[in-house]
Write a protein that holds these residues in place. Structure first.
Motif, mmCIF file in Angstrom:
data_model
loop_
_atom_site.group_PDB
_atom_site.id
_atom_site.type_symbol
_atom_site.label_atom_id
_atom_site.label_comp_id
_atom_site.label_asym_id
_atom_site.label_seq_id
_atom_site.Cartn_x
_atom_site.Cartn_y
_atom_site.Cartn_z
ATOM 1 N N VAL A 481 0.840 -1.202 0.000
ATOM 2 C CA VAL A 481 0.000 0.000 0.000
ATOM 3 C C VAL A 481 0.875 1.253 0.000
ATOM 4 C CG1 VAL A 481 -1.592 1.370 1.411
ATOM 5 C CG2 VAL A 481 -2.060 -1.050 1.000
ATOM 6 N N GLN A 482 1.951 1.244 0.769
ATOM 7 C CA GLN A 482 2.872 2.389 0.764
ATOM 8 C C GLN A 482 3.443 2.631 -0.626
ATOM 9 O OE1 GLN A 482 5.743 2.957 4.155
ATOM 10 N NE2 GLN A 482 5.146 0.857 4.577
ATOM 11 N N LEU A 483 3.917 1.565 -1.251
ATOM 12 C CA LEU A 483 4.535 1.702 -2.568
ATOM 13 C C LEU A 483 3.525 2.168 -3.619
ATOM 14 C CD1 LEU A 483 6.802 -1.482 -2.525
ATOM 15 C CD2 LEU A 483 7.499 0.884 -2.173
ATOM 16 N N VAL A 484 2.289 1.684 -3.520
ATOM 17 C CA VAL A 484 1.254 2.106 -4.471
ATOM 18 C C VAL A 484 0.925 3.586 -4.286
ATOM 19 C CG1 VAL A 484 -1.201 1.893 -5.012
ATOM 20 C CG2 VAL A 484 0.215 -0.159 -4.852
ATOM 21 N N ASN A 485 0.670 3.988 -3.037
ATOM 22 C CA ASN A 485 0.200 5.353 -2.784
ATOM 23 C C ASN A 485 1.279 6.416 -2.989
ATOM 24 O OD1 ASN A 485 -2.323 4.386 -2.177
ATOM 25 N ND2 ASN A 485 -2.099 4.551 0.032
ATOM 26 N N ALA A 486 2.503 6.102 -2.626
ATOM 27 C CA ALA A 486 3.564 7.106 -2.720
ATOM 28 C C ALA A 486 4.277 7.087 -4.066
ATOM 29 C CB ALA A 486 4.583 6.899 -1.595
ATOM 30 N N VAL A 487 4.333 5.929 -4.711
ATOM 31 C CA VAL A 487 5.083 5.813 -5.964
ATOM 32 C C VAL A 487 4.184 6.016 -7.178
ATOM 33 C CG1 VAL A 487 6.502 4.279 -7.373
ATOM 34 C CG2 VAL A 487 6.791 4.299 -4.880
#
Length: 584
Positions: A481-487
């Protein structure tokens, strides 16, 4: 000099009122009695350009460009978090945390407070992609790699595939009603099993009474949650544990002994269930889409294929909005109202219910030695008697049944979305029929488990296994989820630095306890002592050090990728600050 008329206070007020009307919906425009949906001519919409102003498509199709809907009042969007609260009541809040604190001391309550706050952050980050694009979080995962939603589906079935909550609710309900054993066509069936089957049938039937299946789930869960909270308050008043509640701040410095190996699985499960947990948390994305939050208002909903109007189209690829001033202000408004809905419904509800039940458990069963269900029924019930006994039975039954209802809803909705997007859409399947079929199969599976003469004399054991598996599932998807939302999201919709840091903490927190559970399980259950781990990392066996190394590498990689993406996005979208905040 020009002939322009200088602006007076009324002009400023008119301009401010006009600006507000462009951001916030009027009462006539709310359209949120239960769920809101606006159909669109999808094929006629312009595809969003693949620039820094729009989400990264990854391996999926192009987004379609539409205006972000106006922001509704808070009271019109309450619902998704109430379902999440219902999913939490019968697990961590009623069973795991009261039992753990009563057994090992108030020092563990700090872990609950940390865990529930991290769940709030994780759940709202799960909402972000859907709010910005209308797509489910699983579609976001699929844009990274198709194996990711499939892994979530497998983990979800392993953790939720056994009707532990239905069995527990049935046992408590049957005991409270003094149900015995019944002879049906020459086959003896214990009363609690029959009661559990009736609960599963009831859940299935409720989905058949409305064209939009989400509506009945939300309405019934709101009622069940309200009843659960009311009976918890009544129980607290009857038992009279106010003195313990007053002494809570001073008791938080106590540290109990929770080092026994058998406790680690319970502890990891409790951390996961300090707010639904595991596969359940991911449903927050689909529930806000069904409700019509943000761009989800255009995406489509799942209707009952055998009742009411024709099913709506649920689009494969989502939507994106142009980052102009109006849309940026609407995004900020949407983000605020969704956070408030989750804060006031989910977070405060959990803190209220859990604290009261923990206080009751500590006052009535200090140093509890039995499991969580027996603690209530064997240790606490005999000590209170009278009306309080009946209230305990009702409170436990409501909490467990509410959770079982939410589990069935969550598993079926998540799984149908994953299967449909990975395989069903290309095969020409109907999503509503797939949902209805999975609902029927999953309820039937639960009934079969309850009918078969297999031993589930310890339903709490099923809950511990499912909870521990849910805890293990959280670490990887928090990272994804972090990688999807920030990247993959553009600057104006990606998380602020405060939320980035909070998600780093969440990944570190759940990752740490996941390694403890994996290492301890391998060493004790499978006899692989080389994977033994220590809470301080130092002193672990060679395999244990390898597990810790993997954990640290994943954490370092995630922080690097997310941090780099945040820095790279800075200044790429004009006026992005209009939509952003430090903790947005």
């Amino acid at each position: 000099m020009t002939g322009d008329k200088p602006m007076d206070q009324s002009d400023v007020a008119d301009e401010s009122e006009s600006e507000t009307s462009e951001v916030y919906a009027s009462l006539a425009e709310q359209r949120y009695p239960i769920s809101s949906y606006t159909p669109v001519a999808y094929d006629n919409l312009e595809a969003a350009p693949e620039t820094d102003d729009y989400p990264d498509t990854g391996s999926g199709g192009r987004f379609r460009e539409l205006t972000l809907p106006k922001v509704p009042k808070l009271r019109h969007v309450v619902g998704p978090s109430a379902i999440m609260l219902g999913a939490s009541l019968g697990s961590g809040e009623t069973l795991f945390w009261p039992h753990l604190v009563a057994s090992y001391g108030w020092g563990l309550y700090w872990l609950f407070l940390v865990a529930v706050c991290l769940h709030f952050i994780v759940n709202t980050e799960i909402q972000r992609w859907t709010l910005a694009t209308g797509e489910s979080v699983f579609r976001a995962f699929e844009r990274v790699h198709p194996i990711l939603p499939l892994a979530m589906l497998l983990g979800g079935f392993i953790s939720l595939g056994w009707p532990g909550w239905a069995a527990s609710a049935a046992q408590i309900g049957a005991e409270g009603l003094a149900l015995g054993t019944y002879d049906l066509a020459g086959v003896e069936i214990v009363g609690w099993r029959l009661f559990g089957i009736a609960l599963m049938v009831f859940i299935w039937v409720t989905y058949q009474v409305t064209p939009l299946m989400y509506n009945v789930v939300e309405s019934l869960q709101l009622v069940l949650v309200a009843l659960s909270i009311a009976f918890t308050l009544l129980l607290f008043v009857l038992i009279g544990s106010v003195d313990v509640l007053v002494g809570v701040p001073g008791s938080l410095t106590e540290v109990g002994d929770y080092s026994p190996v058998g406790t680690i699985a319970v502890l990891v499960g409790a951390l996961a269930y300090a707010g639904a947990g595991g596969y359940l948390n991911l449903s927050q994305s689909l529930w806000i889409r069904e409700k019509g939050y943000g761009m989800g208002r255009y995406q489509g909903r799942i209707k009952n294929p055998f009742a009411g109007d024709d099913p709506e189209t649920v689009h494969e690829d989502g939507f994106a909005f142009t980052p102009d001033t109006q849309n940026l202000k609407r995004w900020r408004g949407w983000w605020r109202v969704t956070q408030l809905e989750h804060l006031l419904t989910f977070l405060l509800g959990l803190l209220l219910v859990t604290t009261m039940l923990v206080v009751i458990a500590v006052s009535q069963a200090p140093g509890a030695t039995s499991d969580a269900v027996d603690m209530w029924l064997i240790e606490i019930v005999p000590s209170v008697g009278g009306l309080a006994t009946s209230v305990i039975y009702v409170t436990l039954f409501l909490a467990l049944f509410t959770t079982e209802y939410a589990i069935i809803e969550s598993f079926v909705r998540n799984s149908s979305d994953i299967i449909y997007e990975l395989y069903g859409r290309d095969a020409g399947w109907s999503l509503p029929r797939l949902f209805w079929g999975l609902l029927t199969v999953f309820c039937g599976w639960g009934i079969l488990i309850l009918i078969l003469p297999i031993s589930i004399d310890d339903p709490f054991g099923l809950l511990v296994v499912g909870a521990a598996m849910s805890g293990l599932l959280m670490w990887p998807y928090i990272v994804i989820v972090q990688l999807v939302n920030a990247v993959r999201l553009p600057e104006h919709t990606m998380p602020g630095w405060g939320r980035v840091a909070a998600m780093w903490v969440a990944a570190a927190f759940f990752g740490y306890f996941s390694v403890l559970l994996i290492g301890t399980g391998l060493a004790t259950q499978l006899g692989l002592g080389t994977f033994a781990v220590r809470t301080t990392l130092l002193g672990s066996a060679p395999g244990g050090y390898a597990l810790w190394t993997i954990y640290l590498l994943v954490q370092a990689y995630t922080m690097y990728r997310v941090g780099r993406a945040k820095v790279a996005a800075d200044g790429t979208v004009a006026e992005a600050a209009t939509a952003q905040g430090w903790f947005s």
